[in-house]
Scaffold this motif. Structure first.
Motif, PDB file in Angstrom:
ATOM      1  N   LYS A 161       0.851  -1.297   0.031  1.00 28.12           N
ATOM      2  CA  LYS A 161       0.063  -0.047   0.087  1.00 28.12           C
ATOM      3  C   LYS A 161       1.038   1.287   0.033  1.00 28.12           C
ATOM      4  CE  LYS A 161      -4.482  -1.639   1.097  1.00 28.12           C
ATOM      5  NZ  LYS A 161      -4.155  -3.034   0.440  1.00 28.12           N
ATOM      6  N   THR A 162       0.638   2.343  -0.864  1.00 28.06           N
ATOM      7  CA  THR A 162       1.051   3.431  -0.795  1.00 28.06           C
ATOM      8  C   THR A 162       0.838   4.403   0.747  1.00 28.06           C
ATOM      9  OG1 THR A 162      -0.913   4.848  -1.526  1.00 28.06           O
ATOM     10  CG2 THR A 162       0.919   3.608  -3.314  1.00 28.06           C
ATOM     11  N   PRO A 163       1.596   5.324   1.090  1.00 29.04           N
ATOM     12  CA  PRO A 163       1.343   5.908   2.371  1.00 29.04           C
ATOM     13  C   PRO A 163       0.053   6.707   2.277  1.00 29.04           C
ATOM     14  CG  PRO A 163       3.574   6.341   1.766  1.00 29.04           C
ATOM     15  CD  PRO A 163       2.817   5.701   0.383  1.00 29.04           C
ATOM     16  N   ARG A 164      -0.312   7.229   1.259  1.00 28.16           N
ATOM     17  CA  ARG A 164      -1.768   7.758   1.385  1.00 28.16           C
ATOM     18  C   ARG A 164      -2.738   6.805   1.385  1.00 28.16           C
ATOM     19  NH1 ARG A 164      -3.561  11.909  -3.514  1.00 28.16           N
ATOM     20  NH2 ARG A 164      -2.138  13.360  -2.337  1.00 28.16           N
ATOM     21  N   GLU A 165      -2.747   5.583   0.960  1.00 30.90           N
ATOM     22  CA  GLU A 165      -3.708   4.580   1.169  1.00 30.90           C
ATOM     23  C   GLU A 165      -3.694   4.021   2.501  1.00 30.90           C
ATOM     24  OE1 GLU A 165      -3.921   2.097  -3.199  1.00 30.90           O
ATOM     25  OE2 GLU A 165      -2.095   1.645  -1.936  1.00 30.90           O
ATOM     26  N   ILE A 166      -2.565   4.001   3.191  1.00 30.60           N
ATOM     27  CA  ILE A 166      -2.377   3.422   4.436  1.00 30.60           C
ATOM     28  C   ILE A 166      -3.132   4.680   5.458  1.00 30.60           C
ATOM     29  CG2 ILE A 166      -0.832   3.109   6.322  1.00 30.60           C
ATOM     30  CD1 ILE A 166       1.227   1.905   4.241  1.00 30.60           C
ATOM     31  N   ASN A 167      -2.803   5.894   5.220  1.00 31.50           N
ATOM     32  CA  ASN A 167      -3.549   7.040   6.018  1.00 31.50           C
ATOM     33  C   ASN A 167      -5.030   6.847   5.785  1.00 31.50           C
ATOM     34  OD1 ASN A 167      -1.308   8.076   6.853  1.00 31.50           O
ATOM     35  ND2 ASN A 167      -1.100   9.721   5.420  1.00 31.50           N
ATOM     36  N   THR A 168      -5.519   6.602   4.583  1.00 34.70           N
ATOM     37  CA  THR A 168      -6.842   6.598   4.515  1.00 34.70           C
ATOM     38  C   THR A 168      -7.552   5.206   5.311  1.00 34.70           C
ATOM     39  OG1 THR A 168      -6.610   7.272   2.174  1.00 34.70           O
ATOM     40  CG2 THR A 168      -8.757   6.500   2.581  1.00 34.70           C
ATOM     41  N   ILE A 169      -6.859   4.082   5.093  1.00 41.64           N
ATOM     42  CA  ILE A 169      -7.338   2.859   5.853  1.00 41.64           C
ATOM     43  C   ILE A 169      -7.390   3.288   7.326  1.00 41.64           C
ATOM     44  CG2 ILE A 169      -6.890   0.563   6.346  1.00 41.64           C
ATOM     45  CD1 ILE A 169      -5.776   0.334   3.453  1.00 41.64           C
ATOM     46  N   VAL A 170      -6.266   3.847   7.912  1.00 39.60           N
ATOM     47  CA  VAL A 170      -6.161   4.145   9.146  1.00 39.60           C
ATOM     48  C   VAL A 170      -7.206   5.051   9.721  1.00 39.60           C
ATOM     49  CG1 VAL A 170      -4.542   5.017  11.046  1.00 39.60           C
ATOM     50  CG2 VAL A 170      -3.497   3.644   9.533  1.00 39.60           C
ATOM     51  N   GLU A 171      -7.378   6.195   9.039  1.00 36.71           N
ATOM     52  CA  GLU A 171      -8.648   6.929   9.640  1.00 36.71           C
ATOM     53  C   GLU A 171      -9.716   6.242   9.335  1.00 36.71           C
ATOM     54  OE1 GLU A 171      -8.365   9.899  10.596  1.00 36.71           O
ATOM     55  OE2 GLU A 171      -6.316  10.069  10.358  1.00 36.71           O
ATOM     56  N   GLU A 172     -10.104   5.318   8.426  1.00 33.50           N
ATOM     57  CA  GLU A 172     -11.419   4.509   8.324  1.00 33.50           C
ATOM     58  C   GLU A 172     -11.571   3.646   9.560  1.00 33.50           C
ATOM     59  OE1 GLU A 172     -13.666   0.942   6.598  1.00 33.50           O
ATOM     60  OE2 GLU A 172     -11.707   1.532   5.431  1.00 33.50           O
ATOM     61  N   VAL A 173     -10.605   2.777   9.830  1.00 28.41           N
ATOM     62  CA  VAL A 173     -10.496   1.811  11.026  1.00 28.41           C
ATOM     63  C   VAL A 173     -10.800   2.642  12.408  1.00 28.41           C
ATOM     64  CG1 VAL A 173      -9.720  -0.345   9.578  1.00 28.41           C
ATOM     65  CG2 VAL A 173      -8.290   1.354  11.075  1.00 28.41           C
TER      66      VAL A 173
END
Lengths: 252, 258
Positions: free
Chosen positions: A109-121
């Motif tokens: 995952k890219t850092p941006r994707e990781i940030n999005t997933i983290v915010e979501e969870v």
């Protein structure tokens, strides 16, 4: 989805699991119930591949992971999330770093994707806004929710919970149980190990009672209560002593 | 009979521990290059092992040099050989006391740190969490600690040597009134390649064993905080014993061979 066939395991000469067989269907919430020291947590460690059984097979998505070595079983293992009894949060990392830890390790995952997933969870477990806090700045319930968020972040097909409500107050217990229930809507299979009857009854589609490393009964609540096993009667008595169903059984 | 059984079971336990430690060492050697994937951890560990231990090493080395000069100087005066005090302190520090002092101080400091950190992670199931996700604790936790020790121990030992020599030279000048310029000259003249080799090879081995032993004790922690305390003590004791044992072997072998 998860099948344990005739699992036996002894540690330091003591039998922990004795011919345990279990079938956990996809998308269900399955509860493994029993007194402390019955071998419940060991079952989770066997499913995760942290302990290798002396006998039997663990079949996850059609693959027997007992026969496979660490790296071969990695893709299966990464479909499983685990919420440990003591949460197992990395105390030198912040809330968001904890939630992102395994995502970063999986390196797809890219850092941006990781940030999005983290915010979501974090939002899913109601921990938005705590990103920069460290685990020791969180309450017991928040730590548990963060552990759930970390497990959810890698989008597992199966989540294993080891005593998820132990040590929590009633409000946090309810919040965590609701969270586990809501996982069903995501299509996640949940396996919960607990010794707390009320929790098991509140969330479990299927209950499996374990005592002394053996499966004593399995099925829905009614199936369990219909068994004649004395251990089941003693174990369920405290909760159901007022229920006419159990009183009738007890009179027998 | 009961006593014999307990001796046998204790022996078996130690043998099993040695086997586990050997497997860990093999795993470390097989995966040593994986420090690149945990680069930030390795840098963090280097900072903790190196710069944060600097003051301790300087003080340890300085005091060792002062003691060596004081004890040696009084004996040399008796034989009228005080002029070799600079050489005695320099070779003593570089070949023996520097590596030993640095090794023992780092066995206590780094060893206790590694064991307590990894042991606490073991007790709080953090290591199980890594394994559950298919991550190797050896790669994530042990190798960054071993690599940082391998990198940092040598410069720390050289710093201990230098501070010891400086302490020894000043004490020789102040206590035994040996000329400072003469002392500095004798320090510079007496150092040979062999001495530097002996002084530099020891910390490499010390660092590997201190870091791997302390990580092993951390990983083998089970039970509770009392057990963790015992593991930290055992880790420091075992690392110190290995440092002293290796020093004896190196000194003997190097004097025989070189």
């Amino acid at each position: 989805m998860i099948e344990l066939e005739n699992i036996s395991l002894a540690l330091t000469g003591r039998t922990i699991l004795d011919d345990v067989s279990l079938f956990i269907e996809k998308g269900t919430t399955s509860v493994i119930l029993g007194p402390s020291g019955a071998g419940k947590s060991t079952i989770l460690k066997v499913i995760l591949g942290l302990l290798k059984p002396d006998k039997g097979s663990v079949i996850i998505e059609g693959r027997n992971i007992v026969d496979e070595n660490g790296n071969d079983a990695l893709d299966v293992r990464r479909k499983i999330g685990m919420v440990f009894q003591a949460n197992a949060l990395f105390d030198s990392l912040t809330v968001e770093q904890n939630a992102a830890y395994f995502l970063k390790e999986s390196r797809n995952k890219t850092p941006r994707e990781i940030n999005t997933i983290v915010e979501e969870v974090l939002s899913f477990v109601n921990l938005s806004g705590t990103n920069k806090l460290y685990p020791d700045q969180l309450s017991g319930g928040m730590k548990k929710r963060l552990a759930i968020a970390r497990a959810l972040a890698v989008d597992p097909k199966i989540i294993l919970f080891d005593e998820p409500t132990t040590g929590l107050d009633p409000i946090n217990t309810k919040a965590v149980l609701n969270l586990i229930k809501s996982l069903k809507s995501r299509g996640t299979t949940s396996v919960i190990v607990t010794h707390i009857l009320n929790d098991a009854i509140a969330i479990g589609d299927v209950l499996t009672v374990i005592n002394d490393g053996k499966v004593t009964a399995s099925g829905n609540l009614k199936d369990i209560l219909n068994t004649k096993d004395q251990f089941i009667k003693d174990f369920f008595y405290e909760v159901f002593e007022d229920a006419s169903f159990f009183v009738n059984n007890k009179k027998e | 009979m009961i006593k014999n059984n307990s001796i046998v079971s204790s022996f078996k336990k130690r043998l099993a521990s040695l086997e586990d430690y050997t497997l860990l060492v093999v795993d470390i050697l097989k995966n040593i290059t994986s420090y690149k994937t945990s680069w930030s951890n390795t840098i963090q560990e280097m900072y903790s092992v190196g710069p944060q231990a600097l003051l301790l090493i300087i003080i340890g080395g300085l005091f060792a040099g002062v003691i060596l000069a004081t004890e040696g100087g009084h004996n040399l005066v008796t034989f009228g050989a005080i002029t070799v005090i600079g050489r005695t302190v320099t070779l003593g520090m570089i070949r023996e006391l520097g590596p030993i002092i640095a090794g023992l101080l780092l066995a206590s400091r780094t060893g206790a740190k590694n064991t307590s950190e990894i042991g606490a992670m073991q007790l709080s199931e953090q290591i199980d969490a890594l394994r559950a996700f298919g991550l190797s604790p050896t790669k994530k936790l042990v190798i960054p600690r071993v690599v940082s020790a391998l990198v940092m121990f040598l410069p720390l030992t050289l710093i201990a040597d230098i501070s010891g020599i400086i302490g020894g030279v000043f004490i020789s000048h102040l206590t035994f009134h040996v000329d400072l310029a003469y002392l500095i000259n004798s320090v510079m003249q007496c150092i040979k390649l062999k001495d530097l080799f002996v002084g530099c090879i020891k910390p490499v081995f010390f660092s590997f064993f201190i870091s791997s032993i302390s990580c092993y004790y951390g990983l083998s922690t089970s039970g509770g905080t009392t057990e963790l305390g015992k593991k930290a003590i055992n880790s420091v004791v075992m690392s110190s014993a290995v440092v002293l044992g290796l020093d004896v072997i190196f000194t003997k072998v190097i004097w025989e061979v070189l």
